[in-house]
Scaffold this motif. Structure first.
Motif, PDB file in Angstrom:
ATOM      1  N   UNK A 139      14.892 -12.105 -30.671  1.00 57.13           N
ATOM      2  CA  UNK A 139      14.984 -13.034 -31.499  1.00 57.13           C
ATOM      3  C   UNK A 139      13.616 -13.879 -31.653  1.00 57.13           C
ATOM      4  N   UNK A 140      13.119 -13.817 -32.960  1.00 58.44           N
ATOM      5  CA  UNK A 140      11.544 -13.811 -33.394  1.00 58.44           C
ATOM      6  C   UNK A 140      11.278 -15.420 -34.077  1.00 58.44           C
ATOM      7  N   UNK A 141      10.889 -16.034 -33.646  1.00 56.91           N
ATOM      8  CA  UNK A 141      10.085 -17.341 -34.228  1.00 56.91           C
ATOM      9  C   UNK A 141       8.911 -17.428 -34.233  1.00 56.91           C
ATOM     10  N   UNK A 142       8.878 -17.804 -35.970  1.00 56.63           N
ATOM     11  CA  UNK A 142       8.315 -17.775 -36.531  1.00 56.63           C
ATOM     12  C   UNK A 142       7.639 -18.933 -37.706  1.00 56.63           C
ATOM     13  N   UNK A 143       6.545 -18.981 -37.117  1.00 59.17           N
ATOM     14  CA  UNK A 143       5.885 -20.802 -38.253  1.00 59.17           C
ATOM     15  C   UNK A 143       4.262 -19.448 -38.997  1.00 59.17           C
ATOM     16  N   UNK A 144       4.449 -21.028 -39.585  1.00 60.68           N
ATOM     17  CA  UNK A 144       3.330 -21.307 -40.516  1.00 60.68           C
ATOM     18  C   UNK A 144       3.257 -21.899 -41.659  1.00 60.68           C
ATOM     19  N   UNK A 145       2.342 -22.607 -42.752  1.00 60.46           N
ATOM     20  CA  UNK A 145       2.097 -23.002 -43.389  1.00 60.46           C
ATOM     21  C   UNK A 145       2.023 -21.993 -44.312  1.00 60.46           C
ATOM     22  N   UNK A 146       2.319 -23.420 -45.713  1.00 53.88           N
ATOM     23  CA  UNK A 146       2.500 -22.200 -47.163  1.00 53.88           C
ATOM     24  C   UNK A 146       1.472 -21.644 -46.931  1.00 53.88           C
ATOM     25  N   UNK A 147       1.768 -20.183 -47.591  1.00 52.62           N
ATOM     26  CA  UNK A 147       0.917 -19.171 -47.940  1.00 52.62           C
ATOM     27  C   UNK A 147       0.784 -18.723 -46.683  1.00 52.62           C
ATOM     28  N   UNK A 148       1.012 -18.683 -45.477  1.00 53.73           N
ATOM     29  CA  UNK A 148       0.680 -18.222 -44.375  1.00 53.73           C
ATOM     30  C   UNK A 148       0.885 -16.738 -44.383  1.00 53.73           C
ATOM     31  N   UNK A 149       2.223 -16.548 -44.751  1.00 56.77           N
ATOM     32  CA  UNK A 149       2.769 -14.858 -44.600  1.00 56.77           C
ATOM     33  C   UNK A 149       3.978 -15.041 -44.177  1.00 56.77           C
ATOM     34  N   UNK A 150       4.342 -16.265 -43.945  1.00 59.99           N
ATOM     35  CA  UNK A 150       6.192 -15.850 -43.453  1.00 59.99           C
ATOM     36  C   UNK A 150       6.523 -14.582 -44.064  1.00 59.99           C
ATOM     37  N   UNK A 151       6.981 -14.661 -45.711  1.00 60.16           N
ATOM     38  CA  UNK A 151       7.771 -13.896 -46.318  1.00 60.16           C
ATOM     39  C   UNK A 151       7.243 -12.856 -45.875  1.00 60.16           C
ATOM     40  N   UNK A 152       5.703 -12.423 -46.548  1.00 62.65           N
ATOM     41  CA  UNK A 152       4.938 -10.778 -46.109  1.00 62.65           C
ATOM     42  C   UNK A 152       5.636 -10.728 -45.316  1.00 62.65           C
ATOM     43  N   UNK A 153       5.763 -10.798 -43.958  1.00 59.22           N
ATOM     44  CA  UNK A 153       5.605 -10.442 -42.620  1.00 59.22           C
ATOM     45  C   UNK A 153       7.152  -9.688 -42.491  1.00 59.22           C
ATOM     46  N   UNK A 154       7.955 -10.659 -43.319  1.00 63.18           N
ATOM     47  CA  UNK A 154       9.107 -10.905 -42.788  1.00 63.18           C
ATOM     48  C   UNK A 154       9.604  -9.411 -43.578  1.00 63.18           C
ATOM     49  N   UNK A 155       9.248  -9.221 -44.819  1.00 71.39           N
ATOM     50  CA  UNK A 155       9.191  -8.006 -46.157  1.00 71.39           C
ATOM     51  C   UNK A 155       9.113  -7.050 -44.967  1.00 71.39           C
TER      52      UNK A 155
END
Length: 229
Positions: free
Chosen positions: A40-56
């Motif tokens: 289980x990973x809990x991912x946090x970060x504001x707009x443009x922080x790279x959450x989707x890029x990290x998940x990709x």
């Protein structure tokens, strides 16, 4: 249903620097190499922080079906493992956006426990919502040098919510095209803070040798805080 008492104190904390979107992507791909079904990973970060890029990057490293985007409008997207990918027979990726869920009880309503044991589960905005699902977790915080709010005038608000009601279904990735970076993700320095909780993560994982051009990825910055190793 899982009902663990979530550990409140991390076993360790490590800080990394990514100066480009490619490095954020590479960090996710490297971390995927140490993940297993049930993580289980809990991912946090504001707009443009790279959450989707990290998940990709994570999905690429896990060898799941491409097409990872934010699951905001469906809450959950399931990306199945590809038999012809780099990790055939490996875990699926379950990608969750919990921003509009107000409590752990609402998390339970979407039945994540049904896929938790067979998948790697990544929950954006899951802090104080999903910790009860597992006795172990990784928390990953991505921080931009300059945050943006909904008006683009600075701050650390989410800023990427869209109008309209949120659906409660799930969706599988469609596999079309290649992994695309988050449209808000630009090449600017980001700090990635990773913490490990519970018996699954007694020490920080070794992420391997960084690829050429990504010297910061895979090695904690000097002076980064640490707990038990």
């Amino acid at each position: 249903m899982n009902a663990f008492e979530p550990p409140a104190v991390p076993n360790w904390e490590r800080t990394f620097t990514a100066t480009t979107a490619d490095q954020t992507h590479a960090f996710g791909a490297a971390l995927a190499g140490v993940l297993e079904a049930g993580d289980l990973l809990v991912l946090s970060g504001e707009l443009g922080a790279g959450k989707t890029t990290f998940t990709q990057g994570l999905g690429e490293g896990l060898g799941v079906r491409a097409g990872i985007i934010s699951p905001t409008f469906v809450l959950v997207r399931i990306h199945p493992n590809l038999p012809g990918g780099p990790r055939p027979g490996g875990p699926d990726l379950v990608h969750v956006d919990a921003y509009r869920l107000g409590s752990a009880a609402e998390i339970d309503d979407i039945d994540l426990e049904n896929t938790l044991d067979s998948s790697v589960t990544v929950v954006e905005w899951g802090h104080d919502r999903v910790e009860h699902l597992s006795d172990s977790r990784l928390e990953i915080d991505l921080h931009r040098a300059i945050g943006l709010n909904a008006t683009g005038l600075g701050g650390t608000g989410r800023g990427d919510s869209a109008p309209g009601d949120l659906g409660a279904g799930t969706s599988s990735g469609n596999g079309a095209g290649t992994l695309d970076f988050d449209t808000e993700d630009t090449d600017e320095p980001r700090t990635i803070v990773m913490r490990g909780y519970g018996p699954r993560w007694p020490a920080a994982p070794e992420l391997g040798t960084p690829e050429p051009g990504t010297p910061e990825i895979g090695t904690a910055e000097p002076g980064a805080p640490g707990g038990k190793d």
